[in-house]
Design an enzyme around this catalytic site. Structure first.
Site, PDB file in Angstrom:
ATOM      1  N   SER A 101      -3.208  -7.921   8.437  1.00  0.00           N
ATOM      2  CA  SER A 101      -3.283  -9.275   8.721  1.00  0.00           C
ATOM      3  C   SER A 101      -4.054 -10.021   7.930  1.00  0.00           C
ATOM      4  O   SER A 101      -4.109  -9.931   6.750  1.00  0.00           O
ATOM      5  CB  SER A 101      -3.472  -9.711  10.121  1.00  0.00           C
TER       6      SER A 101
ATOM      7  N   HIS B 167       3.855  -7.387  13.121  1.00  0.00           N
ATOM      8  CA  HIS B 167       2.889  -7.833  12.436  1.00  0.00           C
ATOM      9  C   HIS B 167       1.601  -6.703  12.177  1.00  0.00           C
ATOM     10  O   HIS B 167       1.169  -6.614  11.483  1.00  0.00           O
ATOM     11  CB  HIS B 167       2.389  -9.073  13.180  1.00  0.00           C
TER      12      HIS B 167
ATOM     13  N   ASP C   7       8.333  -8.673  11.283  1.00  0.00           N
ATOM     14  CA  ASP C   7       7.419  -9.540  11.466  1.00  0.00           C
ATOM     15  C   ASP C   7       7.728 -10.803  10.949  1.00  0.00           C
ATOM     16  O   ASP C   7       7.982 -10.946   9.365  1.00  0.00           O
ATOM     17  CB  ASP C   7       6.040  -9.025  10.768  1.00  0.00           C
TER      18      ASP C   7
END
Length: 435
Positions: free
Chosen positions: A178, A413, A360
């Protein structure tokens, strides 16, 4: 006379924190886990920055295979402001929470089957300062920044190795996902420069692993609309109108372009009920045990228990309420794009693995593919499926700069949505096997 009292109290607090700082402890038992831990865990602080005023908290787990020779990883969670504990218990560590309704007692921890610690030593690091149990002894500390974090993580790793000299020669990788995926290439560059220019111990830096990483946030966000169209969340008509009116730029829009702004509102109406981190999961209240994100509450209950904090050897008074992702940690995002760092690291020959969960919508694979293409490296292995037990687990492509892109089919994600597949993927790549 009375005006001295707050200053005296502040001085006493600083002295208390200083006394306990820069320490480590071996942890054999954890509240919520039955019996002794089946792996070696160390927690502690390393002081970095001016006069070591920033105290960075870490969880170190030895490899369960061959710790003397297995790779050493530092794992950074995203946010910015997310504790690395989220990686330990939700993504690739040897512990996870038993998902059940909270009854006021300490949440139950159980062993996992997919931990990367089966083949690697991992330092789960709370950074930037303010995330997790990391704290500053300076109540007037400057706001953390991307470039500042890169320097401090480099300093942390060197000081950690100085205290753990047995790991000098282990292959070293910087890993995370991320938002940390934007900072990690800068950390790699910082460590590499330190190795060449000034610093001992020399770190046996080999490369980095990033999952659904931020690279150039505005461009990453621009890829959400074509992604949403590709998975049938918006209509052909809306997508074509958006392309025509917005010119492919959906994050930064001219305020006079009213047609584009109206169409973007229509887009948001279509996807407002979608859980963006994994579009296959329902979007619901986190307070319901039936909702996927309920498990995040368990870590908050666990880490804010005083018995747990004592077990982890957290410095008393150093942290108020612990948050899995503390959005009050406002970082100066001074790295606009990580792409130049990827270029520099490629020139120096470091390996890299870019993992992308293909469902994602926060950082869609389309955006990730776009910035990798912009590096303009030739392809050494064409796009192909990678398999687990004769089933397609995702797709992969390798480039001349030693970068491997691997999608995870049905992934989201972060690693947690497909932990077994991500574990197999990592184990193959880290050992040099074909995916």
């Amino acid at each position: 006379m009375g005006s001295w009292i707050p200053k005296l109290l502040l001085l006493q607090l600083v002295l208390l924190l200083t006394k306990h700082a820069d320490s480590s402890s071996i942890i054999k038992y954890l509240p919520g886990f039955e019996g002794p831990l089946p792996f070696e865990l160390e927690t502690g602080y390393i002081g970095v920055g001016d006069e070591d005023e920033d105290q960075m908290f870490y969880y170190f787990i030895k490899s369960e295979s061959n710790p003397e020779e297995d790779p050493l990883l530092v794992w950074l969670s995203g946010g910015p402001g997310c504790s690395s504990f989220t990686g330990l218990v939700y993504e690739n560590g040897p512990l996870g929470f038993k998902v059940e309704a909270y009854n006021g007692s300490i949440p139950t921890l159980v062993s996992t089957t997919y931990s990367w610690t089966k083949v690697a030593n991992i330092i789960y690091l709370d950074q930037p300062v303010g995330a997790g149990f990391s704290y500053s002894r300076n109540p007037f500390a400057d706001r953390p920044s991307d470039t500042g974090s890169a320097k401090l993580v480099n300093e942390f790793v060197r000081k950690w190795l100085a205290k753990h000299p047995d790991y000098f020669s282990n292959p070293f990788y910087v890993t995370g996902n991320s938002y940390s995926g934007k900072v990690i290439p800068a950390i790699v560059q910082e460590i590499s420069n330190g190795n060449y220019i000034c610093c001992k111990p020399q770190i046996n830096l080999q490369g980095y692993v990033i999952g659904n990483p931020v690279a150039y946030y505005d461009h990453d966000k621009d890829s959400r609309i074509p992604f949403a169209h590709g998975v049938a969340l918006i209509s052909d008509e809306l997508f074509e109108s958006l392309k025509r009116s917005c010119g492919g730029s959906y994050s930064i829009v001219d305020p006079l372009n009213t047609e584009c702004l109206k169409l973007i509102k229509d887009y948001h109406k279509c996807v407002s009920g979608i859980y963006q981190e994994l579009i296959l999961k329902p979007k619901c209240e986190t307070t319901s045990p039936d909702c996927y994100t309920y498990r995040y509450l368990l870590s908050i209950y666990w880490a804010n228990n005083e018995i747990v904090r004592r077990a982890l050897k957290v410095v008393e008074g150093s942290k108020g309420k612990w948050e899995r992702c503390d959005l009050s940690v406002r970082s100066n995002q001074d790295i606009k794009s990580s792409i130049p760092y990827h270029m520099n690291n490629s020139i120096k020959g470091y390996r890299s693995l870019v993992i992308s969960g293909d469902h994602d919508m926060t950082i869609p694979f389309l955006g990730t593919q776009a910035w990798i293409r912009s590096l303009n490296y030739s392809i050494t292995e064409k796009w192909r499926p990678w398999m687990i037990l004769d089933q397609v687990a995702g797709y992969t492509k390798t480039y001349a700069n030693k970068m491997t892109l691997a999608t995870v089919k049905g992934g989201g994600h972060t690693l947690e949505y497909k932990p077994e597949e991500n574990s197999i993927l990592f184990k193959r790549w880290i050992s040099g096997q074909p995916l």
